[in-house]
Design a protein around this motif. Structure first.
Motif, PDB file in Angstrom:
ATOM      1  N   UNK A   1       0.845  -1.200   0.000  1.00 63.65           N
ATOM      2  CA  UNK A   1       0.000   0.000   0.000  1.00 63.65           C
ATOM      3  C   UNK A   1       0.876   1.244   0.000  1.00 63.65           C
ATOM      4  N   UNK A   2       0.456   2.289  -0.685  1.00 65.50           N
ATOM      5  CA  UNK A   2       1.248   3.523  -0.689  1.00 65.50           C
ATOM      6  C   UNK A   2       1.345   4.116   0.708  1.00 65.50           C
ATOM      7  N   UNK A   3       2.459   4.753   0.977  1.00 68.38           N
ATOM      8  CA  UNK A   3       2.642   5.396   2.276  1.00 68.38           C
ATOM      9  C   UNK A   3       1.635   6.532   2.431  1.00 68.38           C
ATOM     10  N   UNK A   4       1.057   6.690   3.620  1.00 65.69           N
ATOM     11  CA  UNK A   4       0.116   7.801   3.821  1.00 65.69           C
ATOM     12  C   UNK A   4       0.842   9.134   3.700  1.00 65.69           C
ATOM     13  N   UNK A   5       0.142  10.172   3.277  1.00 59.71           N
ATOM     14  CA  UNK A   5       0.792  11.483   3.153  1.00 59.71           C
ATOM     15  C   UNK A   5       1.287  11.978   4.510  1.00 59.71           C
TER      16      UNK A   5
ATOM     17  N   UNK B   1      -6.791   6.585   5.589  1.00 59.79           N
ATOM     18  CA  UNK B   1      -6.273   5.338   6.151  1.00 59.79           C
ATOM     19  C   UNK B   1      -6.872   4.130   5.469  1.00 59.79           C
ATOM     20  N   UNK B   2      -6.601   2.951   6.047  1.00 58.04           N
ATOM     21  CA  UNK B   2      -7.091   1.706   5.458  1.00 58.04           C
ATOM     22  C   UNK B   2      -8.455   1.298   5.997  1.00 58.04           C
TER      23      UNK B   2
ATOM     24  N   UNK C   1      -6.831   0.039  10.709  1.00 57.72           N
ATOM     25  CA  UNK C   1      -5.767   0.358  11.651  1.00 57.72           C
ATOM     26  C   UNK C   1      -5.956   1.730  12.269  1.00 57.72           C
ATOM     27  N   UNK C   2      -4.959   2.138  13.043  1.00 60.14           N
ATOM     28  CA  UNK C   2      -5.010   3.453  13.678  1.00 60.14           C
ATOM     29  C   UNK C   2      -4.981   4.549  12.615  1.00 60.14           C
ATOM     30  N   UNK C   3      -5.778   5.582  12.814  1.00 58.76           N
ATOM     31  CA  UNK C   3      -5.783   6.715  11.900  1.00 58.76           C
ATOM     32  C   UNK C   3      -4.535   7.571  12.123  1.00 58.76           C
ATOM     33  N   UNK C   4      -4.141   8.283  11.087  1.00 59.15           N
ATOM     34  CA  UNK C   4      -2.983   9.173  11.154  1.00 59.15           C
ATOM     35  C   UNK C   4      -3.517  10.601  11.181  1.00 59.15           C
ATOM     36  N   UNK C   5      -3.379  11.271  12.322  1.00 54.80           N
ATOM     37  CA  UNK C   5      -3.928  12.618  12.421  1.00 54.80           C
ATOM     38  C   UNK C   5      -3.075  13.485  13.337  1.00 54.80           C
TER      39      UNK C   5
ATOM     40  N   UNK D   1      -3.026  16.940  -1.166  1.00 54.46           N
ATOM     41  CA  UNK D   1      -4.467  17.231  -1.284  1.00 54.46           C
ATOM     42  C   UNK D   1      -5.358  16.184  -0.619  1.00 54.46           C
ATOM     43  N   UNK D   2      -4.821  14.979  -0.392  1.00 54.24           N
ATOM     44  CA  UNK D   2      -5.627  13.926   0.232  1.00 54.24           C
ATOM     45  C   UNK D   2      -5.837  14.163   1.724  1.00 54.24           C
ATOM     46  N   UNK D   3      -5.034  15.039   2.322  1.00 56.69           N
ATOM     47  CA  UNK D   3      -5.168  15.323   3.753  1.00 56.69           C
ATOM     48  C   UNK D   3      -6.422  16.159   3.985  1.00 56.69           C
ATOM     49  N   UNK D   4      -7.256  15.691   4.888  1.00 55.33           N
ATOM     50  CA  UNK D   4      -8.486  16.414   5.215  1.00 55.33           C
ATOM     51  C   UNK D   4      -8.233  17.374   6.371  1.00 55.33           C
ATOM     52  N   UNK D   5      -8.725  18.595   6.240  1.00 53.63           N
ATOM     53  CA  UNK D   5      -8.568  19.581   7.307  1.00 53.63           C
ATOM     54  C   UNK D   5      -9.939  20.005   7.816  1.00 53.63           C
ATOM     55  N   UNK D   6     -10.020  20.200   9.120  1.00 52.43           N
ATOM     56  CA  UNK D   6     -11.236  20.723   9.738  1.00 52.43           C
ATOM     57  C   UNK D   6     -10.839  21.799  10.731  1.00 52.43           C
TER      58      UNK D   6
END
Length: 244
Positions: free
Chosen positions: A135-139, A196-197, A200-204, A175-180
């Protein structure tokens, strides 16, 4: 009467044999149950591409992905994964050794799929199982840059939501990173969330700007698991207690 008495136990034994489910059928049921777990693993409303769904299924123990039909879970009728699984059974009365079977099943994955939907029996393709790359590495989330650029608010002041949004828009982020962003009682909370997948644990990264405080942090792993509220902008404004 004696011959009839001798025949009675034989009749009971024959009836018992007829009632017993053959080991091959039990083994096939076990293989079907393994295929059903693929549907359970992929069940949900999160969109997945054919490659993402296939990679996730192929990573499960005892599952081979033979074919994936469709482009994504949310396009058209969704995806159909043809998976090959195995099952085993043993009856000490009738079997000389454990009976092992390999079967192929079609598993449907779409927003309309039902929980624990019954996999459909299909013929196994003659081709080899599909192989999926990693799987590609998360941003990457720019926590250090965010910490350096967020405004500092003096005691008695109020955080400026517009200024915080301006800082976020200037960050060099995928651009895939969501901001709030959410403002509340003179403070501003920030969430940066990487895709994420789904398991697993989310990356935030969370941040909070307020009078006399500018904080940036990553919640503990247990709070970043699915179903927890660690990766929410609400947790930035009202942090959950740290696990003991």
């Amino acid at each position: 009467m004696r011959p009839l008495l001798l025949l009675a136990p034989l009749a009971l034994l024959a009836a018992g044999c007829g009632a017993a489910e053959p080991s091959e059928a039990k083994a096939a049921d076990a293989a079907r149950e393994a295929a059903r777990t693929v549907g359970e693993r992929l069940y949900g409303q999160r969109p997945r591409t054919a490659e993402e769904a296939g990679r996730e299924a192929a990573g499960m123990d005892g599952v081979e992905v033979m074919r994936v039909d469709g482009t994504s879970t949310h396009d058209g009728k969704g995806l159909v994964l043809v998976v090959r699984t195995s099952g085993s059974a043993y009856n000490s009365t009738f079997d000389l050794e454990e009976v092992v079977v390999r079967r192929c099943f079609a598993v449907r994955v779409s927003p309309g799929s039902e929980w624990r939907e019954e996999p459909r029996d299909v013929d196994c393709p003659e081709s080899l199982p599909l192989v999926f790359g990693p799987a590609p590495e998360p941003p990457e989330l720019p926590a250090a840059e965010l910490r350096a650029k967020l405004p500092r608010v003096p005691e008695g002041g109020r955080a400026d939501e517009t200024e915080v949004r301006r800082v976020l828009s200037a960050l060099d982020m995928d651009p895939a990173v969501r901001t709030e962003v959410q403002a509340e009682d003179g403070r501003v909370g920030v969430l940066l969330l990487a895709p994420g997948d789904g398991f697993g644990a989310q990356d935030c990264v969370l941040a909070r700007v307020g009078p006399g405080e500018t904080e940036v942090w990553v919640p503990p792993r247990v709070q970043r698991m699915r179903g927890e509220a660690g990766c929410t902008v609400s947790n930035a404004l009202h942090p959950a207690p740290l696990p003991h």
